[in-house]
Design a protein around this motif. Structure first.
Motif, PDB file in Angstrom:
ATOM      1  N   ALA A  24      60.822  54.326  35.999  1.00 57.98           N
ATOM      2  CA  ALA A  24      60.490  54.766  37.359  1.00 57.98           C
ATOM      3  C   ALA A  24      59.008  54.535  37.659  1.00 57.98           C
ATOM      4  CB  ALA A  24      60.846  56.237  37.541  1.00 57.98           C
ATOM      5  N   PHE A  25      58.164  54.744  36.665  1.00 57.31           N
ATOM      6  CA  PHE A  25      56.725  54.558  36.858  1.00 57.31           C
ATOM      7  C   PHE A  25      56.397  53.077  37.051  1.00 57.31           C
ATOM      8  CE2 PHE A  25      57.321  58.564  34.775  1.00 57.31           C
ATOM      9  CZ  PHE A  25      56.462  59.401  35.462  1.00 57.31           C
ATOM     10  N   ALA A  26      57.053  52.224  36.269  1.00 61.91           N
ATOM     11  CA  ALA A  26      56.843  50.777  36.420  1.00 61.91           C
ATOM     12  C   ALA A  26      57.365  50.297  37.773  1.00 61.91           C
ATOM     13  CB  ALA A  26      57.520  50.022  35.284  1.00 61.91           C
ATOM     14  N   LEU A  27      58.467  50.870  38.229  1.00 59.91           N
ATOM     15  CA  LEU A  27      59.021  50.502  39.521  1.00 59.91           C
ATOM     16  C   LEU A  27      58.050  50.841  40.654  1.00 59.91           C
ATOM     17  CD1 LEU A  27      61.605  49.483  41.012  1.00 59.91           C
ATOM     18  CD2 LEU A  27      62.208  51.898  41.239  1.00 59.91           C
ATOM     19  N   PRO A  72      70.521  52.477  44.918  1.00 52.43           N
ATOM     20  CA  PRO A  72      70.846  53.891  44.705  1.00 52.43           C
ATOM     21  C   PRO A  72      71.173  54.229  43.248  1.00 52.43           C
ATOM     22  CG  PRO A  72      71.978  53.063  46.648  1.00 52.43           C
ATOM     23  CD  PRO A  72      71.365  51.878  45.957  1.00 52.43           C
ATOM     24  N   THR A  73      71.894  53.344  42.584  1.00 49.39           N
ATOM     25  CA  THR A  73      72.251  53.573  41.184  1.00 49.39           C
ATOM     26  C   THR A  73      71.006  53.582  40.304  1.00 49.39           C
ATOM     27  OG1 THR A  73      74.378  52.508  41.543  1.00 49.39           O
ATOM     28  CG2 THR A  73      73.625  52.690  39.252  1.00 49.39           C
ATOM     29  N   ILE A  74      70.128  52.634  40.523  1.00 54.93           N
ATOM     30  CA  ILE A  74      68.898  52.535  39.740  1.00 54.93           C
ATOM     31  C   ILE A  74      68.025  53.759  39.956  1.00 54.93           C
ATOM     32  CG2 ILE A  74      66.718  51.262  39.511  1.00 54.93           C
ATOM     33  CD1 ILE A  74      68.431  48.702  40.145  1.00 54.93           C
ATOM     34  N   LEU A  75      67.775  54.100  41.213  1.00 57.00           N
ATOM     35  CA  LEU A  75      66.903  55.240  41.500  1.00 57.00           C
ATOM     36  C   LEU A  75      67.467  56.531  40.924  1.00 57.00           C
ATOM     37  CD1 LEU A  75      65.790  54.524  45.176  1.00 57.00           C
ATOM     38  CD2 LEU A  75      64.494  54.153  43.060  1.00 57.00           C
ATOM     39  N   ASP A  76      68.750  56.742  41.102  1.00 60.96           N
ATOM     40  CA  ASP A  76      69.369  57.961  40.594  1.00 60.96           C
ATOM     41  C   ASP A  76      69.268  58.041  39.072  1.00 60.96           C
ATOM     42  OD1 ASP A  76      70.925  60.399  41.122  1.00 60.96           O
ATOM     43  OD2 ASP A  76      72.484  59.362  39.973  1.00 60.96           O
ATOM     44  N   ILE A  80      64.696  59.321  40.583  1.00 59.24           N
ATOM     45  CA  ILE A  80      64.044  59.274  41.890  1.00 59.24           C
ATOM     46  C   ILE A  80      65.119  59.474  42.954  1.00 59.24           C
ATOM     47  CG2 ILE A  80      62.643  57.924  43.480  1.00 59.24           C
ATOM     48  CD1 ILE A  80      61.683  56.268  41.082  1.00 59.24           C
ATOM     49  N   THR A  81      65.098  60.630  43.610  1.00 58.77           N
ATOM     50  CA  THR A  81      66.128  60.922  44.600  1.00 58.77           C
ATOM     51  C   THR A  81      65.557  61.231  45.977  1.00 58.77           C
ATOM     52  OG1 THR A  81      66.206  63.253  43.966  1.00 58.77           O
ATOM     53  CG2 THR A  81      67.729  61.755  42.828  1.00 58.77           C
ATOM     54  N   ALA A 119      68.385  54.404  54.007  1.00 61.16           N
ATOM     55  CA  ALA A 119      67.558  53.264  53.627  1.00 61.16           C
ATOM     56  C   ALA A 119      68.233  52.321  52.652  1.00 61.16           C
ATOM     57  CB  ALA A 119      66.243  53.757  53.021  1.00 61.16           C
ATOM     58  N   PHE A 120      69.029  52.875  51.715  1.00 57.46           N
ATOM     59  CA  PHE A 120      69.508  52.057  50.608  1.00 57.46           C
ATOM     60  C   PHE A 120      71.022  51.868  50.533  1.00 57.46           C
ATOM     61  CE2 PHE A 120      65.467  53.912  48.741  1.00 57.46           C
ATOM     62  CZ  PHE A 120      64.715  52.784  48.983  1.00 57.46           C
ATOM     63  N   VAL A 121      71.781  52.650  51.280  1.00 54.77           N
ATOM     64  CA  VAL A 121      73.238  52.508  51.268  1.00 54.77           C
ATOM     65  C   VAL A 121      73.725  51.912  52.587  1.00 54.77           C
ATOM     66  CG1 VAL A 121      75.445  53.731  51.106  1.00 54.77           C
ATOM     67  CG2 VAL A 121      73.544  54.408  49.625  1.00 54.77           C
ATOM     68  N   THR A 122      73.317  52.518  53.693  1.00 52.81           N
ATOM     69  CA  THR A 122      73.787  52.095  55.015  1.00 52.81           C
ATOM     70  C   THR A 122      73.620  50.594  55.272  1.00 52.81           C
ATOM     71  OG1 THR A 122      73.377  54.303  55.882  1.00 52.81           O
ATOM     72  CG2 THR A 122      73.557  52.515  57.495  1.00 52.81           C
TER      73      THR A 122
END
Length: 135
Positions: A24-27, A72-76, A80-81, A119-122
């Motif tokens: 998450a920090f690298a992202l 969404p899968t990556i963030l979750d 990061i939510t 932002a990420f699903v719709t």
């Protein structure tokens, strides 16, 4: 910041706060770099400091471009939510000297930046808007 120094900074953060995966920090770092490069092109290479909303918009567009419907899968999976979480990661990295801070920067700048579902699903639903048409 060279990778070993960045990795040490992340390890120090994770000793205190394990909510986020190291990735998450690298992202967030990569999204910041992408956003800075985008703004540097627009401002003819002039140095600039990004505010929270600018970083969030760059984060959104970078993730859509790089990861598409997998965002969404990556963030979750990395913890990061919300946009607040992005800000918390930013401020952890500031505390470790990885990012710089201006006197005007506040964690509240990252509150309610945008809804992750919108932002990420719709954009990937039928009749969604093209996620890459935004700057």
């Amino acid at each position: 910041m060279p990778k070993p120094e960045f990795d040490r900074a992340v390890a120090a953060i994770l000793e205190q706060d394990q909510r986020f995966a190291p990735e998450a920090f690298a992202l967030v770092r990569d999204a910041l770099n992408h956003t800075l490069e985008h703004h540097a092109r627009e401002h003819r290479g002039e140095p600039m400091h990004l505010r929270g909303p600018q970083l969030l918009e760059g984060f959104r567009t970078y993730l859509l471009k790089e990861y598409g419907p997998m965002v969404p899968t990556i963030l979750d999976s990395w913890g990061i939510t919300s946009t607040r979480h992005v800000g918390e990661i930013v401020f952890h990295l500031i505390a470790q000297g990885v990012f710089s801070q201006s006197n005007d920067d506040r964690i509240e700048d990252f509150e309610n930046g945008f809804d992750f579902h919108s932002a990420f699903v719709t954009p990937f639903l039928p009749n969604g808007t093209n996620p890459l048409s935004a700057p």
